[in-house]
Design a protein around this motif. Sequence first.
Motif, mmCIF file in Angstrom:
data_model
loop_
_atom_site.group_PDB
_atom_site.id
_atom_site.type_symbol
_atom_site.label_atom_id
_atom_site.label_comp_id
_atom_site.label_asym_id
_atom_site.label_seq_id
_atom_site.Cartn_x
_atom_site.Cartn_y
_atom_site.Cartn_z
ATOM 1 N N LEU A 1 14.078 -49.596 24.668
ATOM 2 C CA LEU A 1 13.504 -50.854 25.139
ATOM 3 C C LEU A 1 14.400 -51.579 26.138
ATOM 4 O O LEU A 1 14.208 -52.766 26.403
ATOM 5 C CB LEU A 1 13.201 -51.752 23.935
ATOM 6 C CG LEU A 1 12.216 -51.144 22.925
ATOM 7 C CD1 LEU A 1 12.012 -52.075 21.742
ATOM 8 C CD2 LEU A 1 10.875 -50.829 23.593
ATOM 9 N N ARG A 2 15.360 -50.862 26.704
ATOM 10 C CA ARG A 2 16.221 -51.467 27.726
ATOM 11 C C ARG A 2 15.403 -51.738 28.989
ATOM 12 O O ARG A 2 14.697 -50.858 29.488
ATOM 13 C CB ARG A 2 17.390 -50.538 28.052
ATOM 14 C CG ARG A 2 18.319 -51.084 29.148
ATOM 15 C CD ARG A 2 19.500 -50.188 29.393
ATOM 16 N NE ARG A 2 20.456 -50.264 28.282
ATOM 17 C CZ ARG A 2 20.693 -49.283 27.430
ATOM 18 N NH1 ARG A 2 20.057 -48.120 27.554
ATOM 19 N NH2 ARG A 2 21.577 -49.432 26.465
ATOM 20 N N GLU B 1 6.643 -46.725 29.497
ATOM 21 C CA GLU B 1 6.476 -45.391 28.913
ATOM 22 C C GLU B 1 7.399 -45.209 27.721
ATOM 23 O O GLU B 1 7.001 -44.666 26.681
ATOM 24 C CB GLU B 1 6.746 -44.314 29.971
ATOM 25 C CG GLU B 1 5.729 -44.245 31.098
ATOM 26 C CD GLU B 1 4.380 -43.704 30.642
ATOM 27 O OE1 GLU B 1 4.295 -43.152 29.517
ATOM 28 O OE2 GLU B 1 3.407 -43.834 31.395
ATOM 29 N N ARG B 2 8.649 -45.649 27.834
ATOM 30 C CA ARG B 2 9.593 -45.503 26.732
ATOM 31 C C ARG B 2 9.152 -46.305 25.517
ATOM 32 O O ARG B 2 9.334 -45.879 24.378
ATOM 33 C CB ARG B 2 11.000 -45.944 27.157
ATOM 34 C CG ARG B 2 11.643 -45.073 28.227
ATOM 35 C CD ARG B 2 13.150 -45.339 28.307
ATOM 36 N NE ARG B 2 13.485 -46.743 28.470
ATOM 37 C CZ ARG B 2 13.527 -47.386 29.622
ATOM 38 N NH1 ARG B 2 13.227 -46.737 30.747
ATOM 39 N NH2 ARG B 2 13.854 -48.666 29.681
ATOM 40 N N ALA B 3 8.560 -47.467 25.771
ATOM 41 C CA ALA B 3 8.153 -48.343 24.669
ATOM 42 C C ALA B 3 7.106 -47.694 23.779
ATOM 43 O O ALA B 3 6.980 -48.054 22.604
ATOM 44 C CB ALA B 3 7.619 -49.666 25.227
ATOM 45 N N GLN B 4 6.379 -46.717 24.312
ATOM 46 C CA GLN B 4 5.349 -46.063 23.505
ATOM 47 C C GLN B 4 5.964 -45.211 22.399
ATOM 48 O O GLN B 4 5.288 -44.844 21.429
ATOM 49 C CB GLN B 4 4.448 -45.190 24.403
ATOM 50 C CG GLN B 4 3.844 -45.908 25.602
ATOM 51 C CD GLN B 4 3.329 -47.294 25.270
ATOM 52 O OE1 GLN B 4 2.448 -47.457 24.421
ATOM 53 N NE2 GLN B 4 3.891 -48.318 25.918
ATOM 54 N N GLN B 5 7.267 -44.911 22.520
ATOM 55 C CA GLN B 5 7.947 -44.108 21.506
ATOM 56 C C GLN B 5 8.605 -44.964 20.421
ATOM 57 O O GLN B 5 9.073 -44.443 19.413
ATOM 58 C CB GLN B 5 9.025 -43.253 22.174
ATOM 59 C CG GLN B 5 8.530 -42.357 23.299
ATOM 60 C CD GLN B 5 9.680 -41.700 24.039
ATOM 61 O OE1 GLN B 5 10.627 -41.211 23.421
ATOM 62 N NE2 GLN B 5 9.635 -41.704 25.354
ATOM 63 N N ALA B 6 8.644 -46.273 20.638
ATOM 64 C CA ALA B 6 9.362 -47.152 19.714
ATOM 65 C C ALA B 6 8.566 -47.390 18.433
ATOM 66 O O ALA B 6 7.341 -47.525 18.465
ATOM 67 C CB ALA B 6 9.660 -48.483 20.392
#
Length: 269
Positions: A27-28, A35-40
């Motif tokens: 979440l940086r 796109e990265r947030a979908q993995q959180a």
Amino acid sequence: MPNKRNQTGTPGSQGTRTERQRRVDLLRPGPGLLERAQQADKAIDGTRITPGSAPLMLTVAEQEMKVANPRTPTRLRTLLSEPFNQVSVVTEYLGLTGVGGLVVERFKQSFKLPVHLMINVTVEAPRFVLEGAESYRVPVQDDKKENISAYFDEVTAKLEEVHLKGKGAAVVHCMVGVSRSASFVLAYLMRYHQMSLEQAFRFVKQRRSVINPNLGFLEQLAQFELQCREGNQKLCSVWQEHTMNSITKRLPQFIILDYIEEYEHEFEA
């Protein structure tokens, strides 16, 4: 003899640090954040994100049955009732709503085009899915300290992509369609429709009277407005101090003039 426990820490603390670092990395702020947030599986503050996905309700009648059911929790009944369950059409290809508006029948009534993109601006709601539509989550809470602006560039670009393709509509929602999701719609209008924050706010307010982004989000929208106006402060909305209940805060001048009663909660001790 060295204390190995102090050197290595407890297994639990190591795992916690690893989990926290993974969350921070995902979440940086920066390119690829959406796109990265979908993995959180947790928000940046550690709040658990509701896992899994859920289909949209098919009909308004189905929703009305849930509202009428005495076993339905009061909070859910509110979400599924007016005005929060209405899909507010901001442009012919962009809608704003709460979770209560996520009904297939409402989408068909609101848009001439099929919905091709759904932006879920919550941590509380599951990821709602609709056949033929992309679905993204922005894992933020309705908290003035949230860095919601970290997502402005990528989310607004996604919305404009739908517009340019000309084959579908996009829906942005949070729980009630008042603060989080409204902030993204305002950001989109400022960036791609060249509106000031005041113009965008009034434009959306005419279409969804309940919008009320919290003061922290308004401050971030003001910074985004300055970015969209290429740093020209003279083209941006005017802010000034306002005092209520012996508390002084800075707000947009147009809020003070026309909507201050909706922000009275910001001046509670």
